[in-house]
Motif scaffolding. Sequence first.
Motif, mmCIF file in Angstrom:
data_model
loop_
_atom_site.group_PDB
_atom_site.id
_atom_site.type_symbol
_atom_site.label_atom_id
_atom_site.label_comp_id
_atom_site.label_asym_id
_atom_site.label_seq_id
_atom_site.Cartn_x
_atom_site.Cartn_y
_atom_site.Cartn_z
ATOM 1 N N ARG A 297 0.654 -1.014 -0.080
ATOM 2 C CA ARG A 297 0.301 0.094 -0.057
ATOM 3 C C ARG A 297 0.633 0.996 -0.013
ATOM 4 N N LEU A 298 1.844 1.132 0.937
ATOM 5 C CA LEU A 298 2.950 2.557 0.757
ATOM 6 C C LEU A 298 3.970 2.654 0.000
ATOM 7 N N ARG A 299 4.283 1.664 -1.379
ATOM 8 C CA ARG A 299 4.739 1.546 -2.768
ATOM 9 C C ARG A 299 4.041 2.187 -3.863
ATOM 10 N N ALA A 300 3.144 2.710 -3.967
ATOM 11 C CA ALA A 300 2.089 3.353 -5.336
ATOM 12 C C ALA A 300 2.664 3.594 -5.941
ATOM 13 N N PHE A 301 4.038 4.997 -5.705
ATOM 14 C CA PHE A 301 4.997 5.560 -5.925
ATOM 15 C C PHE A 301 6.193 5.366 -5.687
ATOM 16 N N SER A 302 6.836 5.356 -6.135
ATOM 17 C CA SER A 302 8.531 5.480 -5.284
ATOM 18 C C SER A 302 9.452 6.491 -6.094
ATOM 19 N N ILE A 303 10.521 7.008 -5.055
ATOM 20 C CA ILE A 303 11.012 7.611 -5.116
ATOM 21 C C ILE A 303 12.312 7.173 -4.686
ATOM 22 N N GLU A 304 13.445 6.701 -5.376
ATOM 23 C CA GLU A 304 14.297 6.474 -4.280
ATOM 24 C C GLU A 304 15.766 7.918 -4.599
ATOM 25 N N LEU A 305 16.040 8.540 -3.751
ATOM 26 C CA LEU A 305 16.919 9.502 -3.346
ATOM 27 C C LEU A 305 18.008 8.754 -4.118
ATOM 28 N N PRO A 306 20.070 9.284 -4.492
ATOM 29 C CA PRO A 306 21.015 9.108 -5.008
ATOM 30 C C PRO A 306 21.699 9.317 -3.673
ATOM 31 N N PRO A 307 22.708 8.395 -3.252
ATOM 32 C CA PRO A 307 23.514 9.136 -2.297
ATOM 33 C C PRO A 307 24.275 10.229 -3.159
ATOM 34 N N LEU A 308 25.343 11.171 -1.922
ATOM 35 C CA LEU A 308 25.880 11.935 -2.545
ATOM 36 C C LEU A 308 27.128 12.032 -3.708
ATOM 37 N N ARG A 309 27.735 10.172 -3.224
ATOM 38 C CA ARG A 309 29.054 9.597 -4.709
ATOM 39 C C ARG A 309 28.208 9.631 -5.508
ATOM 40 N N GLU A 310 27.277 9.012 -6.008
ATOM 41 C CA GLU A 310 27.098 9.099 -6.710
ATOM 42 C C GLU A 310 26.650 9.946 -8.073
ATOM 43 N N ARG A 311 26.162 11.381 -7.476
ATOM 44 C CA ARG A 311 26.021 12.535 -8.169
ATOM 45 C C ARG A 311 27.306 13.208 -8.306
ATOM 46 N N VAL A 312 27.998 13.009 -8.057
ATOM 47 C CA VAL A 312 29.550 14.242 -7.972
ATOM 48 C C VAL A 312 29.388 15.290 -8.350
ATOM 49 N N GLU A 313 29.150 15.918 -9.864
ATOM 50 C CA GLU A 313 28.773 16.462 -10.361
ATOM 51 C C GLU A 313 28.065 17.707 -9.302
ATOM 52 N N ASP A 314 27.353 17.432 -8.759
ATOM 53 C CA ASP A 314 26.519 18.675 -7.876
ATOM 54 C C ASP A 314 27.513 19.093 -6.588
ATOM 55 N N ILE A 315 28.222 18.096 -6.171
ATOM 56 C CA ILE A 315 28.775 18.827 -4.745
ATOM 57 C C ILE A 315 29.248 20.307 -5.267
ATOM 58 N N LYS A 316 30.584 20.857 -6.138
ATOM 59 C CA LYS A 316 30.283 21.909 -5.810
ATOM 60 C C LYS A 316 28.983 23.116 -5.512
ATOM 61 N N PRO A 317 28.177 22.509 -6.638
ATOM 62 C CA PRO A 317 26.834 23.666 -6.587
ATOM 63 C C PRO A 317 26.094 23.691 -5.028
ATOM 64 N N LEU A 318 26.613 22.787 -4.482
ATOM 65 C CA LEU A 318 25.853 21.992 -2.950
ATOM 66 C C LEU A 318 26.667 23.442 -2.598
ATOM 67 N N ILE A 319 27.971 22.987 -2.146
ATOM 68 C CA ILE A 319 29.305 24.040 -1.971
ATOM 69 C C ILE A 319 28.821 24.913 -1.623
ATOM 70 N N ILE A 320 28.788 25.904 -3.328
ATOM 71 C CA ILE A 320 28.859 27.353 -3.012
ATOM 72 C C ILE A 320 27.005 27.955 -2.431
ATOM 73 N N HIS A 321 26.463 26.396 -2.447
ATOM 74 C CA HIS A 321 25.390 27.580 -1.974
ATOM 75 C C HIS A 321 24.755 27.840 -0.965
ATOM 76 N N TYR A 322 25.642 26.112 0.089
ATOM 77 C CA TYR A 322 25.104 26.754 1.786
ATOM 78 C C TYR A 322 26.623 27.242 2.151
ATOM 79 N N THR A 323 27.843 27.876 1.789
ATOM 80 C CA THR A 323 28.397 28.156 1.659
ATOM 81 C C THR A 323 27.471 29.545 1.701
#
Length: 469
Positions: A297-323
């Motif tokens: 019943r819970l799994r009518a729609f599933s979203i699996e979030l990728p760990p940060l190590r699998e989206r390395v190209e997002d690390i720099k934008p994250l650093i800039i944003h949170y800084t």
Amino acid sequence: MAHILIIDDDPSMNEALARVVKSVGHDVTCVFTLNEGLKKARNGNFDVVFLDVQLPDGNGLDAIPLIRAAPSVPEVIIITAFSDINGAELAIKNGAWDYITKPAMLNEMLLPFVRALQYREEKKTGHIPLVLKCEGIIGSSAKMEKVLEQLAQAAVSNANVLISGETGTGKELFARAIHKNSPRADKPFVVVDCAALPETLVEGILFGHEKGAFTGADKMKEGLIEHAHGGTLFLDEIGELPLSVQKAFLRVIQERLYRPLGSKTESKSNFRLIVATNRELDQMVQAGQFRKDLLYRLRAFSIELPPLRERVEDIKPLIIHYTSELGDLYGIETKGFSPEFLEALTNYEWPGNVRELVNTIEYVLTEARYEPTFFPYHLPTNIRIRIAQTSVPVKADIQKNRGAFYSFETVEHETFPKMKTVHEDMERRYLHTLMTKTMGNKIKACKIAGISRARLYQLLKKYNLPDNL
């Protein structure tokens, strides 16, 4: 007319499949190597790619994300003579449309091909609204684009949503984004941390209670389910919900009906349900720790979030944003980043994902508050140690140990091992030693082995090796 790309080193397979595709009115391009196929995919406008797994210059499974990242975002249908359960799982997780094992009749390949084209056509005419309100969700990598598209689809639906992912990947952030982009955005978003609920009080907290329902219940109190009426009920860490409550919650999910403790009548709450977990619920079902009917019943729609190590190209934008965000919060002027600082954070594996990254940026801002530039020296000690350890060269002489696993001269022909057995044993030992010497650093392990991360994860799973040796 659709444009189709076939990547297979078997000329007869290419010719036969191309003939079938052309017979239904489509244009076909055939190549025989992975590199050539990737070039064609990047520069062409293909709708569907038939992709072999074992190619002369690489593994097709590793290339699925690269092909899907092409401008035309083609659907990928895997065709392979090597049947592998783990390979099928990896293919689907990487975004493949289907996984077909050869030898298969050509008409068996035609149906998923037709369905993939049908899906693309219907998708063009569909109107999935862009997610405009996704505050705090940073990233434009292929994996993030995929989950953002799923987020948009979930927002316009009223189906139950299961968000899974490692600790720190932002599950509550995505749940809030779904709510904010839904028709329920102006109604309550009620968060329930299942891990923090005392087992003896769970039902009272969720369902509410009548006056006198139990000792100390001196007045009626509404539960969180009633409070979520018209809005969204978010159950975080659903895997921690006690089995006794799981059973009672089934009817709530199915009918949106619940009975407050001490009440003789049921009440109705029109809530949208989103749940999240960092646990493997299927394994919990097998172990008798989670109800199968509840999971369905819970799994009518599933979203699996990728760990940060699998989206390395997002690390720099994250650093800039949170800084910038944390600097404004604490009244700290804009900082500069040394190239070594950014490289260090990009190469770090982030076991705590985005949450750990944010905490690290906060630490660095405090450490270098009055300094204009961030250097690796400003990082927390545990990260600096990890970076230093991974910089130590690995001295592995594979050639020296070759043949040491079996002493073939002393083995009788009746018990002489098969080549596949020897190869797999050497591969397993190599991986075990590699992960030990790199102290579980998968980025460095991939560089040494000359393979992609996807391939490394596939091999570790194949040989049941832990990834943190």
